[in-house]
Write an enzyme that holds these catalytic residues in place. Structure first.
Site, PDB file in Angstrom:
ATOM      1  N   LYS A  49      -1.286  -7.401  -8.897  1.00 58.15           N
ATOM      2  CA  LYS A  49      -2.359  -7.174  -7.918  1.00 58.15           C
ATOM      3  C   LYS A  49      -1.896  -6.104  -6.934  1.00 58.15           C
ATOM      4  O   LYS A  49      -1.048  -6.339  -6.086  1.00 58.15           O
ATOM      5  CB  LYS A  49      -2.696  -8.465  -7.154  1.00 58.15           C
ATOM      6  CG  LYS A  49      -4.016  -8.342  -6.386  1.00 58.15           C
ATOM      7  CD  LYS A  49      -3.967  -8.917  -4.994  1.00 58.15           C
ATOM      8  CE  LYS A  49      -3.108  -8.218  -4.036  1.00 58.15           C
ATOM      9  NZ  LYS A  49      -3.667  -7.311  -3.081  1.00 58.15           N
ATOM     10  N   PHE A  98       0.819  -1.220   0.000  1.00 60.22           N
ATOM     11  CA  PHE A  98       0.000   0.000   0.000  1.00 60.22           C
ATOM     12  C   PHE A  98       0.850   1.265   0.000  1.00 60.22           C
ATOM     13  O   PHE A  98       0.406   2.320  -0.426  1.00 60.22           O
ATOM     14  CB  PHE A  98      -0.951   0.009   1.209  1.00 60.22           C
ATOM     15  CG  PHE A  98      -0.305   0.388   2.525  1.00 60.22           C
ATOM     16  CD1 PHE A  98      -0.035   1.713   2.817  1.00 60.22           C
ATOM     17  CD2 PHE A  98       0.029  -0.574   3.469  1.00 60.22           C
ATOM     18  CE1 PHE A  98       0.569   2.066   4.020  1.00 60.22           C
ATOM     19  CE2 PHE A  98       0.637  -0.233   4.665  1.00 60.22           C
ATOM     20  CZ  PHE A  98       0.908   1.095   4.938  1.00 60.22           C
ATOM     21  N   CYS A 118       9.558   1.109   4.109  1.00 57.87           N
ATOM     22  CA  CYS A 118      10.478   0.135   4.695  1.00 57.87           C
ATOM     23  C   CYS A 118      11.892   0.695   4.808  1.00 57.87           C
ATOM     24  O   CYS A 118      12.775   0.038   5.340  1.00 57.87           O
ATOM     25  CB  CYS A 118      10.458  -1.174   3.914  1.00 57.87           C
ATOM     26  SG  CYS A 118      10.958  -0.974   2.214  1.00 57.87           S
ATOM     27  N   GLU A 151      -5.192  -3.601  -1.859  1.00 56.95           N
ATOM     28  CA  GLU A 151      -6.621  -3.271  -1.882  1.00 56.95           C
ATOM     29  C   GLU A 151      -6.891  -1.938  -1.175  1.00 56.95           C
ATOM     30  O   GLU A 151      -7.953  -1.344  -1.334  1.00 56.95           O
ATOM     31  CB  GLU A 151      -7.444  -4.405  -1.243  1.00 56.95           C
ATOM     32  CG  GLU A 151      -7.271  -4.592   0.257  1.00 56.95           C
ATOM     33  CD  GLU A 151      -6.030  -5.397   0.632  1.00 56.95           C
ATOM     34  OE1 GLU A 151      -5.146  -5.558  -0.235  1.00 56.95           O
ATOM     35  OE2 GLU A 151      -5.942  -5.847   1.790  1.00 56.95           O
ATOM     36  N   GLU A 175       8.084  -3.239  14.106  1.00 50.40           N
ATOM     37  CA  GLU A 175       7.860  -2.260  13.038  1.00 50.40           C
ATOM     38  C   GLU A 175       6.570  -1.489  13.328  1.00 50.40           C
ATOM     39  O   GLU A 175       5.485  -2.073  13.367  1.00 50.40           O
ATOM     40  CB  GLU A 175       7.747  -2.980  11.687  1.00 50.40           C
ATOM     41  CG  GLU A 175       7.600  -2.023  10.543  1.00 50.40           C
ATOM     42  CD  GLU A 175       7.663  -2.708   9.178  1.00 50.40           C
ATOM     43  OE1 GLU A 175       7.116  -3.817   9.044  1.00 50.40           O
ATOM     44  OE2 GLU A 175       8.253  -2.119   8.258  1.00 50.40           O
TER      45      GLU A 175
END
Lengths: 150, 500
Positions: free
Chosen positions: B192, B168, B300, B195, B401
């Site tokens: 893909k 995302f 990240c 979402e 994280e």
């Protein structure tokens, strides 16, 4: 006149300010070209307006397309307000016929671009170089205007 | 008198206010999903629904993979110049769509417009790199006379259809670490996107459609975990490239292995930024801002643990808090905004829970972003810069994280102690950075620290398209890394020994 209480910018907001400045300069030269009775100056001002218009397009492209995203640091420690004052004052007075007013504006514009170019060099090398070039262009216009009065 | 607000442009317009129910792109056509499973796509700055994303059914995934398999037969046999031509055209079209993709990224993800433009620029750099790959890295090797009258050659052959599953946080860029290279070497793709942030990829796919990339070469499906699994386990898919969290990366890597698929899985991080007493603090503080707060801490390569070595702690902390507290929150389409919202309400709650956890663990909260508001966007998922001091390496906030604009300051006496902490107190190894004016310190750091991407006087050590995106330990699963290593990932090698 510009009041910039806290001078803190993002890359885009700073570029928008520069574009605004260059656009005003463009309009100023157009007006000056139409207002002056000296045909040589009218032609010179019209040429400048044309070239500045191209610079505006280059700046708009640079604002959008050249960012190194990992180097987007907050932009602080700039003292643009004092440089914007003579630019805005000169433009607002509308003293289109006076070369000396244009010289004052160009001097400030040159310094403005120089200062900003150094700040932006790590975020967008292309933009840094572009502003450096525009600063030199402004210097050149200043010297030609200076010669025209001497 | 002209105020700065008059000089500034108003907030940039959105490309569209609402994007309706998203379609999938299969066999070169936009198709509506038959799925009844729909999820709202949000603008996180406004808590506003801007689209509905359907979760593809198993049949729809199957159809997309079939489309990629069929297209592979002709795409892989196409002359390399023709394939590269399509990738060149894609680059040109993405240039045309540059501003649209950037604004949609801001609208859907929340990152500020400069960050979104930076992402789109980098995406296009990856497409440029893909063009170059077709003519350079994809070449084979040849050696004459390896034995008397015998020559030996190596050629690369495209492997087949690949699944690319995006995160995302870089919704258009991360899939494009892989897509251009796959296409350039002759593979086909089913992508893909997340979402949560499916819109930017939707727009990139529109660009692909407009340049006339042959039907089936590039396909788009939407969905979540079930769609990921359906893709990875599908017999037609030869490999999977994934970018996302460590738990999901692990599960996808395992699943791919079980089904005999190649996998690149780039995962989570807990990045340390070390500041030495000899560092140029003014330069360091500027670089720490995008490191800890860029993308609202959702990357990240974000700095997370700030390690003050020796007596730099007091001044570093003071200046870092001062600079952080000035950041302006808001909707990223306002050019003056420096920090956008978190991507979702859930993300906001998750990060806020870590702030509470830090307090409960006994860390000293110097700057609390939980109550910081964005003017005019009271419903947005905002959380301002947050800084903890007196953090110890065993606290959750130092180990896990957080993926938000939260910094934990730790104090050590020496560089060796800092490196020992980085190597021993976390299982992640995505990035580590050092700020110093001493070359010996920098050299020792880069040689001893266990992380894949190292920054020296850089707060975000993001590799360019022509370097691999590295990662150690739980930050990366696989042996080939993103970007430049992808030529190996997407191809099989064939060695030919010849005697005439």
């Amino acid at each position: 006149m510009v009041s910039l209480a806290e001078e803190r910018y993002t890359f885009s907001s700073l570029m928008t300010l520069m574009i605004e400045c260059e656009s005003k300069l463009h309009q100023y030269y157009l007006n000056a070209s139409a207002a002056t009775s000296d045909p040589q100056l009218a032609s010179l001002f019209a040429d400048y307006a044309k070239s500045i218009s191209r610079s505006v397009a280059s700046m708009q492209k640079a604002r959008v397309e050249t960012i190194v995203e990992m180097a987007l640091e907050p932009i602080t420690n700039l003292k643009l307000a004092e440089l914007m004052i003579p630019i805005d004052r000169g433009i607002e007075l509308g003293s289109t016929g006076y070369v000396s007013a244009l010289m004052t504006i160009e001097r400030a514009v040159s310094q403005l671009y120089l200062q900003v170019s150094q700040k932006l060099a790590t975020m967008s090398a292309e933009t840094g170089e572009l502003l450096m070039r525009l600063s030199r262009d402004s210097d050149e216009r200043f010297h030609i205007l200076e010669q025209s009065v001497s | 008198m002209t105020e700065l607000s008059q000089i500034r442009k108003p907030t940039l317009p959105e490309v569209q206010n609402n994007y309706g129910t998203l379609k999938m792109f299969v066999e070169g056509k936009w198709t509506s999903s038959q799925s009844s499973h729909l999820q709202p796509v949000m603008n996180p700055a406004k808590d506003e629904t801007i689209a509905q994303v359907p979760f593809a059914t198993r049949d729809e995934v199957e159809k997309a993979v079939d489309s990629a398999r069929t297209a592979f037969r002709t795409w892989s046999q196409m002359p390399v110049t023709t394939r590269a031509g399509y990738v060149f055209k894609l680059k040109q079209k993405l240039d045309e769509y540059f501003e649209d993709v950037s604004r949609i990224t801001t609208q859907n993800h929340g990152k500020i417009i400069d960050e979104a433009r930076g992402e789109t620029r980098r995406l296009i750099e990856n497409v440029e790199f893909g063009c170059a790959v077709a003519y350079t890295l994809a070449k084979g090797e040849h050696l004459d006379q390896v034995a008397s009258g015998v020559d030996e050659s190596l050629i690369r052959e495209p492997l087949g259809p690949f699944a690319i599953i995006g995160p995302f946080n870089f919704p258009s860029l991360a899939p494009f670490w892989f897509i251009p290279i796959a296409l350039a070497v002759g593979c086909t793709v089913v992508v893909k996107p997340s979402e949560i942030t499916p819109l930017p990829m939707q727009w990139c796919m529109k660009a692909a459609e407009e340049v006339g990339i042959p039907p089936g070469v590039l396909n788009l499906v939407h969905g979540s975990k079930e769609v990921n699994e359906a893709l990875v386990t599908n017999r037609g898919i030869r490999g999977v490239a994934f970018v996302g969290s460590t738990p999901v990366a692990k599960s996808i890597y395992k699943l791919a292995g079980e089904h005999g698929k190649r996998a690149i899985c780039q995962a989570g991080a807990k990045n340390y930024v070390v500041v030495m007493p000899d560092a140029d603090l003014s330069m360091s503080i500027s670089a720490l801002m995008p490191s800890f707060y860029g993308n609202t801490g959702q990357r990240c390569l974000s700095g997370s643990n700030l390690v003050a070595v020796g007596d730099v702690h007091e001044e570093l902390t003071r200046k870092f808090v001062e600079a952080s507290s000035k950041m302006r929150l808001g909707y990223g389409l306002d050019e003056t905004v420096e920090l956008g919202p978190l991507v979702s309400k859930r993300a906001q709650e998750r990060v806020a829970s870590y702030v509470q956890k830090g307090i409960d663990e006994g860390a000293k909260l110097l700057l609390d972003g939980r109550n910081k508001k964005a003017d005019g966007y009271s419903d947005g998922y905002f959380l301002g810069p947050t800084i903890f001091d007196h953090v110890t390496p065993d606290m959750c906030i130092a180990k896990e994280e957080i993926f938000g604009p939260v910094a934990s300051i730790l104090q050590v006496a020496t560089l060796s102690e800092a490196v020992e902490m980085i190597n021993g107190k976390t299982n992640y190894g995505n990035e580590a950075c050092i700020f110093t004016r001493n070359g010996k310190n920098a050299r020792e750091f880069r040689r001893t620290v266990q992380a894949g991407n190292i920054g020296v006087n850089i707060g975000i050590a993001a590799p360019m398209a022509f370097f691999p995106f590295a990662g150690y330990r739980d930050s990366f699963f696989g042996i080939l890394h993103g970007q430049s290593d992808c030529v190996d990932f997407f191809t099989d090698k064939k060695v030919i020994v010849t005697r005439w």
